[in-house]
Design a protein around this motif. Structure first.
Motif, PDB file in Angstrom:
ATOM      1  N   TRP A 122      31.639  14.891  16.893  1.00  0.00           N
ATOM      2  CA  TRP A 122      31.314  15.906  15.888  1.00  0.00           C
ATOM      3  C   TRP A 122      32.602  16.418  15.264  1.00  0.00           C
ATOM      4  O   TRP A 122      33.545  16.790  15.957  1.00  0.00           O
ATOM      5  N   VAL A 129      28.628  13.821  11.951  1.00  0.00           N
ATOM      6  CA  VAL A 129      28.417  13.345  13.309  1.00  0.00           C
ATOM      7  C   VAL A 129      28.649  11.833  13.305  1.00  0.00           C
ATOM      8  O   VAL A 129      28.229  11.125  12.373  1.00  0.00           O
ATOM      9  N   ALA A 159      22.168  15.292  17.296  1.00  0.00           N
ATOM     10  CA  ALA A 159      23.246  16.264  17.136  1.00  0.00           C
ATOM     11  C   ALA A 159      22.710  17.695  17.127  1.00  0.00           C
ATOM     12  O   ALA A 159      23.314  18.601  17.715  1.00  0.00           O
ATOM     13  N   TRP A 164      24.810  21.222  16.922  1.00  0.00           N
ATOM     14  CA  TRP A 164      25.584  20.822  15.754  1.00  0.00           C
ATOM     15  C   TRP A 164      24.660  20.749  14.543  1.00  0.00           C
ATOM     16  O   TRP A 164      23.462  20.467  14.681  1.00  0.00           O
ATOM     17  N   PRO A 166      24.835  18.656  11.347  1.00  0.00           N
ATOM     18  CA  PRO A 166      25.518  17.655  10.516  1.00  0.00           C
ATOM     19  C   PRO A 166      24.943  17.524   9.108  1.00  0.00           C
ATOM     20  O   PRO A 166      23.743  17.694   8.886  1.00  0.00           O
TER      21      PRO A 166
END
Length: 237
Positions: A122, A129, A159, A164, A166
């Protein structure tokens, strides 16, 4: 490969050729080899047939040459596991030095699809990603590419499961540097050029400064170095 296996391999090639209504000459032209090479393969006479040409012939038939090495029971699997682990560690160390957050062996189960990503990386600043598949040797070409395609397709959801968010996805195939791997990939050069056009210096440059407008589709050869330190193992996720 025992002699009977070679004979069976050759019979399989011949059966596929006939099924496709091809002459030996036609198959040889399609594969870019001589007709005598096709003839030797079909009767199981592999003494003077380079493995790269076997790959070309089977690829021309839409098949895969799956040659295996067995050694001391499961000892070879353990040896390959160490080579794979060393490559994973090498990639993780390089990415972290470039500012990537990295997780190894990330498992997923999404809408009935389950599996594991060798390395999920990441890049917070670019919000990219990166899905990385690591191979110490080159196995089934089509299976390997299909596996990475599937993981890249699910990468955003995988992700998000890690917190995360992305905006883009890159994919990177890392292969242990050796002549056999080079030869097998060269036998499928057109496929790899189309699917993974970024190589060497281009991969390294993108990893240093990832660009969301140009998603990485990279093939990166790294030394199969057992000397890479494995004392600081990456925790499985």
């Amino acid at each position: 490969m025992p002699p009977m296996d070679l004979v069976r391999f050759g019979r399989g090639v011949r059966a596929l050729r006939i099924r496709r209504r091809m002459r030996q000459k036609d198959l040889a032209e399609e594969a870019g080899v001589s007709r005598s090479i096709v003839g030797r393969i079909e009767i199981g006479r592999f003494e003077a047939v380079p493995i790269g040409k076997v790959d070309k012939v089977t690829a021309a038939l839409g098949a895969i040459a799956d040659l295996k090495v067995n050694w001391n029971g499961e000892a070879l699997d353990r040896l390959l596991d160490r080579a794979h682990a060393a490559l994973v560690d090498a990639v993780v160390q390089r990415l972290r030095a470039l500012g990537w957050e990295v997780a190894a062996e990330v498992t997923f189960w999404i809408r009935g699809e389950r599996g594991s990503v060798d390395i999920l990386a990441w890049h917070p600043r670019s919000r990219i990603v990166l899905v990385i598949e690591v191979k110490s040797i080159v196995p089934d070409i089509q299976g390997m590419l299909a596996s990475l395609d599937r993981k890249a397709r699910l990468a955003i959801e995988i992700a998000r499961g890690r917190g995360w968010s992305p905006l883009g996805v890159g994919r990177l195939l890392v292969v242990g540097e050796n002549r056999t791997s080079r030869r097998r990939i060269d036998a499928h050069a057109a496929t790899f050029v189309a699917e993974y056009p970024h190589r060497g210096a281009a991969v390294r440059a993108w990893l240093r400064a990832p660009v969301i407008e140009v998603p990485l589709r990279g093939l990166w050869f790294l030394p199969n170095a057992h000397s890479v330190s494995t004392r600081h193992r990456v925790r499985k996720s």
